[in-house]
Design a protein around this motif. Structure first.
Motif, PDB file in Angstrom:
ATOM      1  N   GLY A 106       1.246  -1.045  -0.043  1.00  0.00           N
ATOM      2  CA  GLY A 106       0.014  -0.076  -0.084  1.00  0.00           C
ATOM      3  C   GLY A 106       1.058   1.506   0.142  1.00  0.00           C
ATOM      4  O   GLY A 106       0.229   1.995  -0.083  1.00  0.00           O
ATOM      5  N   HIS A 107       1.948   1.110   0.430  1.00  0.00           N
ATOM      6  CA  HIS A 107       2.822   2.941   0.743  1.00  0.00           C
ATOM      7  C   HIS A 107       3.602   3.039  -0.881  1.00  0.00           C
ATOM      8  O   HIS A 107       4.184   3.582  -0.942  1.00  0.00           O
ATOM      9  CB  HIS A 107       3.641   1.788   1.846  1.00  0.00           C
ATOM     10  CG  HIS A 107       3.737   1.875   3.174  1.00  0.00           C
ATOM     11  ND1 HIS A 107       2.555   3.885   3.223  1.00  0.00           N
ATOM     12  CD2 HIS A 107       3.427   1.629   4.002  1.00  0.00           C
ATOM     13  CE1 HIS A 107       2.180   3.507   4.860  1.00  0.00           C
ATOM     14  NE2 HIS A 107       3.044   2.145   5.166  1.00  0.00           N
ATOM     15  N   ASP A 306       7.600   2.044   5.665  1.00  0.00           N
ATOM     16  CA  ASP A 306       6.895   3.363   4.546  1.00  0.00           C
ATOM     17  C   ASP A 306       8.421   3.762   3.292  1.00  0.00           C
ATOM     18  O   ASP A 306       8.805   4.007   3.727  1.00  0.00           O
ATOM     19  CB  ASP A 306       6.241   4.231   4.799  1.00  0.00           C
ATOM     20  CG  ASP A 306       5.951   5.318   3.776  1.00  0.00           C
ATOM     21  OD1 ASP A 306       6.337   5.065   2.685  1.00  0.00           O
ATOM     22  OD2 ASP A 306       5.144   6.687   3.758  1.00  0.00           O
ATOM     23  N   TYR A 368       0.521  11.179   1.046  1.00  0.00           N
ATOM     24  CA  TYR A 368      -1.118  10.791   1.090  1.00  0.00           C
ATOM     25  C   TYR A 368      -0.906   9.749   0.408  1.00  0.00           C
ATOM     26  O   TYR A 368      -2.015   8.470   1.019  1.00  0.00           O
ATOM     27  CB  TYR A 368      -1.072  11.647   2.124  1.00  0.00           C
ATOM     28  CG  TYR A 368      -0.692  12.494   3.335  1.00  0.00           C
ATOM     29  CD1 TYR A 368      -0.361  12.179   4.094  1.00  0.00           C
ATOM     30  CD2 TYR A 368      -0.900  14.113   2.951  1.00  0.00           C
ATOM     31  CE1 TYR A 368       0.204  12.529   5.067  1.00  0.00           C
ATOM     32  CE2 TYR A 368      -0.488  14.684   3.552  1.00  0.00           C
ATOM     33  CZ  TYR A 368       0.203  14.338   5.019  1.00  0.00           C
ATOM     34  OH  TYR A 368       0.480  15.137   6.134  1.00  0.00           O
ATOM     35  N   SER A 369      -1.862  10.518  -0.757  1.00  0.00           N
ATOM     36  CA  SER A 369      -2.857   9.338  -1.568  1.00  0.00           C
ATOM     37  C   SER A 369      -1.452   8.511  -2.523  1.00  0.00           C
ATOM     38  O   SER A 369      -0.856   9.949  -2.898  1.00  0.00           O
ATOM     39  CB  SER A 369      -3.601  10.942  -2.205  1.00  0.00           C
ATOM     40  OG  SER A 369      -4.695  11.266  -1.677  1.00  0.00           O
ATOM     41  N   ARG A 370      -2.319   7.752  -2.763  1.00  0.00           N
ATOM     42  CA  ARG A 370      -1.297   6.659  -3.556  1.00  0.00           C
ATOM     43  C   ARG A 370      -1.627   5.616  -4.317  1.00  0.00           C
ATOM     44  O   ARG A 370      -2.842   4.807  -4.029  1.00  0.00           O
ATOM     45  CB  ARG A 370      -0.638   6.544  -2.985  1.00  0.00           C
ATOM     46  CG  ARG A 370       0.825   7.374  -1.925  1.00  0.00           C
ATOM     47  CD  ARG A 370       1.620   5.794  -1.441  1.00  0.00           C
ATOM     48  NE  ARG A 370       2.763   7.000   0.262  1.00  0.00           N
ATOM     49  CZ  ARG A 370       3.287   6.451   0.668  1.00  0.00           C
ATOM     50  NH1 ARG A 370       3.804   5.360   0.336  1.00  0.00           N
ATOM     51  NH2 ARG A 370       3.880   7.562   1.881  1.00  0.00           N
ATOM     52  N   ALA A 380      -2.773  -1.734  -5.472  1.00  0.00           N
ATOM     53  CA  ALA A 380      -3.138  -1.054  -3.735  1.00  0.00           C
ATOM     54  C   ALA A 380      -3.774   0.674  -4.537  1.00  0.00           C
ATOM     55  O   ALA A 380      -3.387   1.485  -5.551  1.00  0.00           O
ATOM     56  CB  ALA A 380      -2.203  -1.453  -3.390  1.00  0.00           C
ATOM     57  N   ARG A 381      -4.914   1.496  -3.527  1.00  0.00           N
ATOM     58  CA  ARG A 381      -4.767   2.366  -3.904  1.00  0.00           C
ATOM     59  C   ARG A 381      -5.373   2.980  -1.855  1.00  0.00           C
ATOM     60  O   ARG A 381      -5.531   2.337  -1.483  1.00  0.00           O
ATOM     61  CB  ARG A 381      -5.771   3.093  -4.393  1.00  0.00           C
ATOM     62  CG  ARG A 381      -5.886   2.643  -5.999  1.00  0.00           C
ATOM     63  CD  ARG A 381      -7.629   2.733  -6.225  1.00  0.00           C
ATOM     64  NE  ARG A 381      -7.357   2.353  -7.682  1.00  0.00           N
ATOM     65  CZ  ARG A 381      -8.539   3.060  -9.022  1.00  0.00           C
ATOM     66  NH1 ARG A 381      -9.055   4.285  -8.823  1.00  0.00           N
ATOM     67  NH2 ARG A 381      -8.586   2.095  -9.763  1.00  0.00           N
ATOM     68  N   THR A 382      -4.614   4.308  -1.890  1.00  0.00           N
ATOM     69  CA  THR A 382      -4.381   4.755  -1.102  1.00  0.00           C
ATOM     70  C   THR A 382      -5.058   6.383  -1.342  1.00  0.00           C
ATOM     71  O   THR A 382      -4.488   6.683  -1.704  1.00  0.00           O
ATOM     72  CB  THR A 382      -3.111   4.978   0.165  1.00  0.00           C
ATOM     73  OG1 THR A 382      -2.815   3.790   0.238  1.00  0.00           O
ATOM     74  CG2 THR A 382      -3.763   5.455   1.691  1.00  0.00           C
ATOM     75  N   SER A 383      -6.415   6.384  -0.097  1.00  0.00           N
ATOM     76  CA  SER A 383      -6.817   8.277  -0.566  1.00  0.00           C
ATOM     77  C   SER A 383      -6.763   9.310   0.606  1.00  0.00           C
ATOM     78  O   SER A 383      -7.640   8.551   1.306  1.00  0.00           O
ATOM     79  CB  SER A 383      -8.205   7.847  -1.437  1.00  0.00           C
ATOM     80  OG  SER A 383      -8.315   7.756  -2.601  1.00  0.00           O
ATOM     81  N   ALA A 384      -6.529   9.893   0.487  1.00  0.00           N
ATOM     82  CA  ALA A 384      -6.587  10.942   1.736  1.00  0.00           C
ATOM     83  C   ALA A 384      -7.368  11.933   1.093  1.00  0.00           C
ATOM     84  O   ALA A 384      -6.973  12.779   0.107  1.00  0.00           O
ATOM     85  CB  ALA A 384      -5.211  11.135   2.180  1.00  0.00           C
ATOM     86  N   ARG A 404     -11.332  14.382  -3.626  1.00  0.00           N
ATOM     87  CA  ARG A 404      -9.890  13.749  -3.911  1.00  0.00           C
ATOM     88  C   ARG A 404     -10.730  12.946  -4.888  1.00  0.00           C
ATOM     89  O   ARG A 404     -12.789  13.456  -5.024  1.00  0.00           O
ATOM     90  CB  ARG A 404     -10.860  12.932  -2.865  1.00  0.00           C
ATOM     91  CG  ARG A 404     -10.799  10.939  -3.145  1.00  0.00           C
ATOM     92  CD  ARG A 404     -10.703  10.183  -2.494  1.00  0.00           C
ATOM     93  NE  ARG A 404     -12.006  10.320  -2.045  1.00  0.00           N
ATOM     94  CZ  ARG A 404     -12.800   9.879  -0.691  1.00  0.00           C
ATOM     95  NH1 ARG A 404     -11.638   8.741   0.009  1.00  0.00           N
ATOM     96  NH2 ARG A 404     -13.944   9.310   0.243  1.00  0.00           N
TER      97      ARG A 404
END
Length: 408
Positions: A106-107, A306, A368-370, A380-384, A404
């Motif tokens: 995720g990182h 990370d 933050y968002s990746r 993988a997605r990470t949304s901030a 977003r």
């Protein structure tokens, strides 16, 4: 028994995927078409979209080669908050390793090298658990293993040496260990190099590098060994006299030995925290990669795993340029792992990380968002989202907000 060190077969072809409107580090805004696990084409924004082809909107994102994790501890990860001694059952180790690898994925790390202890009461159980986790993660991330026996010399080390050979037969990708813990550190290194030469394996040794004479001798012994030798975390190099550190760095460079530093903190097997002198080593021509080390175990209860934090620390604390700092967790880390080079160019593997931001320095600061791409598909997605409360000054309503966007 089949040799599971061989690379697993490619994941099923996911078809064409177009990454739209991504910014590159050279300032261009481009579309990137992926197919068959590789980058098929890079063109101007809007040029590569096909009717009906899946696409991901990367407007507002910086597109980078994906990081890799060259120094994780698979068998001890995520144990800091457990009551009492952590469970060493294969099932529990497999669960923790899987969770940790997905966290690191995720990182952005699409490849992870896990150090795994063998011998003592566990025998090869922890290694088998990590190998099982690798099989379950196929298609999401590449997980490789370093077999780490405690002792390799004297009467007590005979069992460890036999078990090291068995570990390679079972599927360990790399031979290694911690020579600092053996009564005969040089004998330990000789044994590791012997097994590596027999099996054609890379070497990854866990050492604080406090003894410059021993390190110079290691460089003389390991120089030229293929497919390669890595040392880490080597934090004590930063505490040596400058002249001695320069001399050791020159010998490591001449031997082609890479150094994996741990800017986020120490890990099991090292006595003191600190970071290897990365700028000195790079100036001498040593390949320097950065790893995460301990991931929320007793050696570092707050370890994040990370790679972008490692790059951030190298830039902010150790004065590296952002591009050079990111290289330690991407191109150099992949090279240490024996993985092919990645560039955002046609023909290269589709191992990519999109981070919200316009420039690399900002991405390292506020990553933050990746969005993570492995073998040509989003894995993988990470949304901030950051919001601010209403201001008392109603006449000034336009407070900034990190929005977003919808990703199709």
């Amino acid at each position: 028994m089949p040799d599971s060190r061989q690379q697993p077969p490619p994941a099923p072809d996911q078809g064409t995927l177009v990454l739209c409107g991504a910014r590159l580090t050279d300032g261009r805004t481009v579309d990137v078409r992926l197919g068959g696990g590789r980058i098929e084409a890079v063109g101007t924004a809007g040029a590569l979209a096909r009717a009906g082809a899946p696409r991901v909107d990367l407007r507002g994102y910086l597109l980078l080669p994906a990081p890799a994790e060259p120094h994780a501890h698979g068998d001890t990860c995520l144990t800091a908050e457990l009551p009492g001694p952590p469970s060493a059952t294969p099932e529990e180790i497999e669960r923790r390793v899987t969770e940790a690898t997905l966290l690191q994925l995720g990182h952005g790390a699409t490849a992870v090298r896990a150090q795994v202890r063998i011998g003592d009461v566990q025998g090869l159980g922890a290694l088998e658990a990590v190998l099982q986790a690798r099989r379950s993660l196929r298609g999401l991330a590449e997980l490789t293993t370093v077999a780490m026996p405690r002792l390799l010399t004297g009467v007590a080390g005979a069992d460890g040496l036999a078990m090291l050979r068995d570990a390679v037969k079972m599927g360990a990708d790399v031979v290694g260990g911690c020579p600092d813990l053996d009564p005969d550190p040089i004998g330990y290194v000789e044994a590791v190099l012997e097994v590596a030469a027999e099996q054609g394996c890379p070497v990854d040794l866990h050492t604080d590098a406090a003894d410059s004479a021993r390190l110079s001798r290691l460089a003389a012994m390991a120089g030229g060994l293929r497919p390669g030798v890595a040392l880490g975390p080597c934090a004590a190099l930063a505490r040596l006299p400058a002249e001695t550190a320069h001399r050791v760095a020159d010998r490591l460079a001449a031997a082609g030995i890479a150094v994996v530093c741990l800017p986020q903190g120490g890990c099991a097997g090292t006595d003191r925290r600190g970071t290897a002198p990365v700028r000195l080593l790079r100036a001498a021509g040593v390949r320097v990669a950065a790893g995460s080390g301990a991931l929320r175990d007793l050696a570092n209860p707050v370890g994040r795993g990370d790679p972008l934090e490692a790059a951030y620390l190298l830039a902010s604390v150790h004065g590296m340029r952002p591009a050079d700092a990111y290289d330690t967790v991407s191109a150099s880390a992949r090279a240490v792992l024996g993985l092919p080079e990645v560039r955002v160019e046609a023909g290269f593997p589709a191992e990519l990380l999109a981070v919200r931001g316009d420039q690399l320095a900002g991405a390292l600061s506020l990553a933050y968002s990746r969005i993570v791409v492995h073998r040509g598909r989003v894995v993988a997605r990470t949304s901030a989202v950051r919001e601010y409360c209403n201001s008392a000054a109603e006449a000034e309503p336009g407070l900034p907000r990190q929005g977003r966007k919808r990703l199709s």
